[in-house]
Design a protein around this motif. Structure first.
Motif, PDB file in Angstrom:
ATOM      1  N   SER A  17      -7.908  -5.097   0.182  1.00  0.00           N
ATOM      2  CA  SER A  17      -7.126  -3.859   0.234  1.00  0.00           C
ATOM      3  C   SER A  17      -6.362  -3.632  -1.059  1.00  0.00           C
ATOM      4  O   SER A  17      -6.393  -2.529  -1.632  1.00  0.00           O
ATOM      5  N   TYR A  31      -8.826  -9.661   3.917  1.00  0.00           N
ATOM      6  CA  TYR A  31      -8.451  -8.253   4.088  1.00  0.00           C
ATOM      7  C   TYR A  31      -7.331  -7.864   3.131  1.00  0.00           C
ATOM      8  O   TYR A  31      -7.355  -6.784   2.536  1.00  0.00           O
ATOM      9  N   LEU A  70       0.819  -1.211   0.000  1.00  0.00           N
ATOM     10  CA  LEU A  70       0.000   0.000   0.000  1.00  0.00           C
ATOM     11  C   LEU A  70       0.853   1.263   0.000  1.00  0.00           C
ATOM     12  O   LEU A  70       0.439   2.301  -0.527  1.00  0.00           O
ATOM     13  N   THR A 119      -9.695   3.024   0.441  1.00  0.00           N
ATOM     14  CA  THR A 119      -9.264   1.629   0.329  1.00  0.00           C
ATOM     15  C   THR A 119      -9.393   0.898   1.650  1.00  0.00           C
ATOM     16  O   THR A 119     -10.047  -0.145   1.766  1.00  0.00           O
ATOM     17  N   MET A 120      -8.742   1.422   2.689  1.00  0.00           N
ATOM     18  CA  MET A 120      -8.737   0.736   3.977  1.00  0.00           C
ATOM     19  C   MET A 120     -10.107   0.778   4.663  1.00  0.00           C
ATOM     20  O   MET A 120     -10.443  -0.108   5.444  1.00  0.00           O
ATOM     21  N   ALA A 142     -12.139  -2.039   3.030  1.00  0.00           N
ATOM     22  CA  ALA A 142     -11.521  -3.315   3.422  1.00  0.00           C
ATOM     23  C   ALA A 142     -11.838  -3.632   4.883  1.00  0.00           C
ATOM     24  O   ALA A 142     -12.053  -4.791   5.248  1.00  0.00           O
TER      25      ALA A 142
END
Length: 482
Positions: free
Chosen positions: A156, A152, A29, A168-169, A172
Motif C-alpha cells: 500500500s 499489505y 495513507l 493503491t488499495m 494491494a
C-alpha cells in the motif's frame, strides 16, 4: 475454559498487532492520498463488500459449524465457492462502467476491475482459512496474519508513493489475497482439494441460503453510507464519512476480529454440548460491551482531538458525524453475537428479518433527515439502528429462548457503565483548555476514563470484574513462580 481463554488472549494480541499496523497505514495513507482518492476507492469497494457475500454463500460458516469434515464435503464446498466466486468476478468486471455512471465518476472503473480479479483466487484460500478458524488454530492464523499484514502495508505504501492514487488499495488488496491463500494452504497441514465436486450440494446450499441473505443485508448496511453519500453528495463527502467511520470503528476493529474468530464455532459447540445458549450469549455479550461501549463514549467526547491528531486539520469536517456514529455502533454492538448464536443453533435465516428492517429504517431515516451535512446523515444512521432494536429482541425470545426482560437486566448495567465513563470524559475534557494539544487532551482524559472503567466494572458487578480478578490472580501466580 482456560485453554479457550488462552486462545482468545493470543488471537486478541495478534489481531491487535495487525490493527496497529493497519491503523498506522490509515494514517500514512491519509497523508499520501487525498480525501477524493480515498472516496473513489470507498465507492468502488462498496461493490466488493456486497460481492463477498454472494461469493461466500455461507460456505465458510458451513465448514466452521459442521461436526465432521470429509474430503467429499470439502470438494463440494470448493465447487460452490468456484461457481459463486467466478460468477461474482465476471459480474463485477463487466458492470464496472455502470457503477462509474451511477456515481458519476469514471475513475471507479479500473478500481472495480482490479478488485474483481481477487475473486478468481479467493476460493483456494477461503477453505483452509475456514478450517483453521473451525479448529481455533490461533498459532497458525497468527503466522498468516503476521505475513499478510507486512505485505499489505508495504504494498500500500509503495503504491501510494508511486502515484497510484485510488488504485493503491485495489492492487494491494489483490496482492493480499494471493499471499493469504498461499499461506493458508501451507499452514493448514492437511490434504485439500484442488478439484471441485457438485453432486452433494443440497446441505451446503440449504445452509448457505440463510447465511447468504443475512450476510447480504449486513453488507448492504455497511455499504449504505458510501452508496447514499456517493449518489447524493461527492467523493470528498464519502472520504470524510469514511474517516469518521474508521475513527469510531477503531474499538470494534480491535475487538471484533477476535470475537468473530471464535463466536460461531464456540456457540455451535455450546449448542451441540448443552442445547440452550442464552446464558453464555448474555455473559459473552456483557464482556464484549463492557469494553466497546465505554470506548465509544470516550471517542464521542474526544472526536475533535482524535481526528486532529491522527489525520490532520484537512479531515476536521468529519467530526460532526462521529458522536452519532458512536451511538449507532453502540446500539449495534448490543447484538454483536446475535447472528453467530442463531447460526450456531441452526437458525441462520432468523437473522434475516432484523437485518432487513435495519437497512430499510436507515434508508428511510436518511431520506427523511438528509440536509446535505454529514452530521445529519450520521444521525439518520443512529436512528435507524435504534428502531431495529424491538425486532432483535423478539428474535432472541423466539429462537434463543431469551426474553426481553432477561436481556434488559443483563444490558442495563453495561449501559450504565458506558454512561459513567462518558460522563467522566466529558467532565475532564470540559475542564481542560480548548487550545490544549490534542495528544495531551486525549492522554489526560484517557487516564480518567480508565479509572472510571475499572471503578464501574466493580461497582456494577459486571462479568468483566470477574475476568479482571482472574487476570490479576493469574499474574500474581506467575510472579510467584518467577
Amino acid at each position: 475454559m482456560s485453554s479457550v481463554r488462552q486462545k482468545v488472549a493470543l488471537q486478541f494480541i495478534v489481531s491487535n498487532l495487525a490493527l496497529v499496523a493497519n491503523f498506522v497505514l490509515t494514517i500514512v495513507l491519509a497523508r499520501l492520498l487525498s480525501p477524493q482518492d480515498i472516496g473513489i476507492f470507498s465507492m468502488s469497494a462498496v461493490l466488493m463488500t456486497v460481492a463477498h457475500v454472494f461469493r461466500d454463500f455461507g460456505v465458510t460458516a458451513f465448514i466452521r459449524r459442521e461436526k465432521e469434515l470429509t474430503p467429499e464435503s470439502l470438494r463440494n464446498a470448493l465447487g460452490v465457492l468456484l461457481v459463486t466466486s467466478w460468477s461474482v468476478a465476471a459480474a463485477m468486471y463487466l458492470s464496472a462502467p455502470y457503477w462509474a455512471y451511477f456515481f458519476h465518476e469514471a475513475r471507479v472503473v479500473p478500481v472495480v476491475q482490479v478488485l474483481a480479479l481477487g475473486f478468481v483466487f479467493i476460493p483456494f484460500g477461503a477453505i483452509p482459512m475456514a478450517i483453521i478458524s473451525r479448529e481455533m488454530a490461533v498459532e497458525k492464523s497468527a503466522r498468516i496474519t503476521a505475513v499478510t499484514t507486512v505485505v499489505y502495508f508495504g504494498a500500500s505504501v509503495g503504491l501510494a508513493l508511486d502515484g497510484f492514487g485510488p488504485m493503491t488499495m485495489a492492487w494491494a488488496n489483490l496482492i493480499n489475497i494471493l499471499v493469504t491463500g498461499a499461506m493458508a494452504r501451507w499452514a493448514v497441514a492437511r490434504p485439500l482439494p484442488w478439484l471441485p465436486a457438485f453432486h452433494q450440494l443440497k446441505g451446503i446450499v440449504h445452509f448457505g441460503l440463510g447465511n447468504l441473505l443475512t450476510a447480504l443485508l449486513k453488507a448492504a448496511d455497511s455499504a449504505l453510507p458510501d452508496i447514499l453519500l456517493g449518489r447524493w453528495m461527492t467523493p470528498t463527502a464519502v472520504g470524510l464519512f469514511s474517516r469518521a467511520n474508521s475513527t469510531v470503528n477503531m474499538v470494534s476493529t480491535a475487538l471484533l476480529p477476535t470475537v468473530n474468530y471464535f463466536a460461531l464455532p464456540y456457540m455451535a459447540k455450546v449448542h451441540h454440548a448443552n442445547g440452550p445458549v442464552a446464558g453464555e450469549y448474555l455473559r459473552a455479550t456483557s464482556l464484549i460491551n463492557a469494553l466497546i461501549l465505554p470506548a465509544l463514549a470516550a471517542i464521542a467526547v474526544l472526536a475533535h482531538d482524535i481526528v486532529s491528531l491522527l489525520y490532520g486539520n484537512a479531515w476536521l469536517q468529519a467530526v460532526p458525524a462521529i458522536p452519532w456514529l458512536c451511538l449507532a455502533y453502540a446500539i449495534n454492538s448490543l447484538f454483536t453475537l446475535s447472528a453467530p448464536a442463531l447460526t450456531g443453533v441452526g437458525k441462520p435465516c432468523a437473522a434475516i428479518g432484523p437485518n432487513a428492517l435495519l437497512v430499510v429504517t436507515k434508508v428511510a431515516c436518511a431520506a427523511w433527515l438528509m440536509d446535505g451535512t454529514l452530521g445529519t446523515f450520521a444521525l439518520a444512521m443512529a436512528l435507524g439502528q435504534l428502531l431495529s432494536v424491538p425486532y432483535n429482541l423478539w428474535i432472541h425470545e423466539r429462537h434463543l429462548n431469551l426474553g426481553w426482560a432477561t436481556w434488559t437486566r443483563s444490558t442495563l448495567p453495561v449501559l450504565a457503565h458506558a454512561l459513567l465513563v462518558g460522563g467522566v470524559c466529558l467532565g475532564i475534557r470540559g475542564a481542560l483548555p480548548l487550545g490544549l494539544a490534542p495528544w495531551a487532551a486525549i492522554l489526560i482524559t484517557g487516564v480518567g476514563a480508565a479509572a472510571a472503567f475499572l471503578a464501574g466494572c466493580f461497582l456494577l458487578s459486571l462479568p468483566m470484574a470477574d475476568e479482571l480478578k482472574r487476570m490479576q490472580k493469574t499474574l500474581l501466580q506467575h510472579r510467584q513462580k518467577t
